[in-house]
Scaffold this motif. Sequence first.
Motif, PDB file in Angstrom:
ATOM      1  N   ARG A  90       0.795  -1.125  -0.133  1.00 51.42           N
ATOM      2  CA  ARG A  90       0.071   0.054  -0.057  1.00 51.42           C
ATOM      3  C   ARG A  90       0.907   1.200   0.031  1.00 51.42           C
ATOM      4  N   HIS A 146     -13.394   2.736   0.667  1.00 53.06           N
ATOM      5  CA  HIS A 146     -11.979   2.864   0.957  1.00 53.06           C
ATOM      6  C   HIS A 146     -11.390   2.003  -0.325  1.00 53.06           C
ATOM      7  N   HIS A 148      -8.052  -0.332  -1.653  1.00 52.52           N
ATOM      8  CA  HIS A 148      -7.217  -1.470  -1.221  1.00 52.52           C
ATOM      9  C   HIS A 148      -8.347  -2.231  -0.529  1.00 52.52           C
ATOM     10  N   SER A 152      -7.805  -6.852   4.315  1.00 46.69           N
ATOM     11  CA  SER A 152      -8.927  -6.961   5.564  1.00 46.69           C
ATOM     12  C   SER A 152      -8.563  -5.531   6.475  1.00 46.69           C
ATOM     13  N   ARG A 153      -9.717  -4.878   6.827  1.00 46.14           N
ATOM     14  CA  ARG A 153      -9.460  -3.955   7.958  1.00 46.14           C
ATOM     15  C   ARG A 153      -9.777  -4.601   9.249  1.00 46.14           C
ATOM     16  N   GLN A 154      -9.960  -5.527   9.199  1.00 42.60           N
ATOM     17  CA  GLN A 154     -10.114  -6.515  10.576  1.00 42.60           C
ATOM     18  C   GLN A 154      -8.565  -6.880  11.048  1.00 42.60           C
ATOM     19  N   GLU A 172      -0.989   1.900   9.024  1.00 38.44           N
ATOM     20  CA  GLU A 172      -2.367   1.446   8.580  1.00 38.44           C
ATOM     21  C   GLU A 172      -2.867   0.644   9.670  1.00 38.44           C
ATOM     22  N   PRO A 173      -4.295   0.783   9.551  1.00 36.49           N
ATOM     23  CA  PRO A 173      -5.271   0.127  10.643  1.00 36.49           C
ATOM     24  C   PRO A 173      -5.111  -1.289  10.759  1.00 36.49           C
ATOM     25  N   ALA A 174      -5.249  -1.764  11.981  1.00 38.49           N
ATOM     26  CA  ALA A 174      -5.316  -3.705  12.152  1.00 38.49           C
ATOM     27  C   ALA A 174      -4.214  -4.084  11.229  1.00 38.49           C
ATOM     28  N   THR A 175      -2.964  -3.556  11.120  1.00 28.83           N
ATOM     29  CA  THR A 175      -1.793  -4.286  10.565  1.00 28.83           C
ATOM     30  C   THR A 175      -0.965  -4.483  11.222  1.00 28.83           C
TER      31      THR A 175
END
Length: 388
Positions: A90, A146, A148, A152-154, A172-175
């Motif tokens: 990303r 959004h 990408h 997953s954003r989980q 990046e969130p939840a990464t």
Amino acid sequence: MVETWTRWQPDVEREGLRFAPAPEYHVFPTQERPLKPYEEVRRATGVTRGLVAAERPDVVVADILTLAPALAAELEGVPWATLVPHVDPRGHPGFAPYSLGARLPRTELGRRAWGLLDPLLERGVQLGRRELNATRARLGLPPLAHVHGGISRQLALIGTFPQLEYPREPPEPATHVVGPLQWEPPFGDVDLPEGDPSWPLVLVAPSTAQDAEQHMLRAALEGLAGLPVRVLASTNHRPLPGPAVVPANARLVDWVSYSRTMPRCDLVVCHAGHGTLVRALSAGCVVVACPAAGDMNENAARVDWAGRASACPAGSSPRAGCAWPSRARWRSPRCAGAPGSWPRGRRRTTRPTGPRSSSRAWPRRPDRSAPDSVRHANERSCPWIAGG
């Protein structure tokens, strides 16, 4: 349960896991197979959804390139995670475009220069979002706001070394960077090349997917000929087109086990495919990266930025790139010894602290004088992810 292509069934079952055949399709269209990728994804989602419905797993983990398992999990109301088996692709403000082969800029001017490409890159990711949303609509799923959407954003698991990840603010969130995947098919030892045992051992490990003419392999054999080194080179089941000149200090084989061979080596010459690269770094080897295409360019830039390899620029002489490190680079205090003893990097921006940018030392090199201490790494890090 592992859903993947049938070619991996024996390996999956050898690890004591259950196997399910995945729909097999090409991620990218070709002249012979013009079907658009999202058409294939929609078809594959129906097959994988049946498996998810029958198994009712607690979570589905899908490779970044296989969207069908993620969509099937969402349709069945099952949480899903993405496994990225390389560095995070990303983009981020100030970053060069992924796979271009440019390193992280050191100055504000450099960041602004790369920022000039942001509108063009944004058009590309927005096109991908629209195409994915069209596929989601045909499957009865709501659109995503959004980009990408295949990540997953989980939970997103980045399978690389944290030292190869560029700093991101905000992250990046939840990464989470979880370390590289280092499974390989079982294979025995190969005889090492003859020569003075005190000479450094060089492994030439070309790509299994790029450089069909084996230009790098030929250049490495030529460039290292006559030097006080021992060279073990592998064709990786891709025979050379035409006769090969194998110098007296080299041995050419069809295949090697990286987990059994790299701990014995001092230097690895490779195309910088992520799997080969992280295996060499794990073994404590100096790396010469000669990228051929695609994400190899990115991998070479990242490892050069981290100060752990010499990268041959695109278009440069492979012979020169393969020969000079053996004479000087690996002898320097900066690159000698285990990676844990090397400096943390060079000419780079300050890293933020926190779990996503671990300051852990690089892996330490095993004792090559004690073969029993060499870990034959058929780790449980599994290369097969739902959907192949």
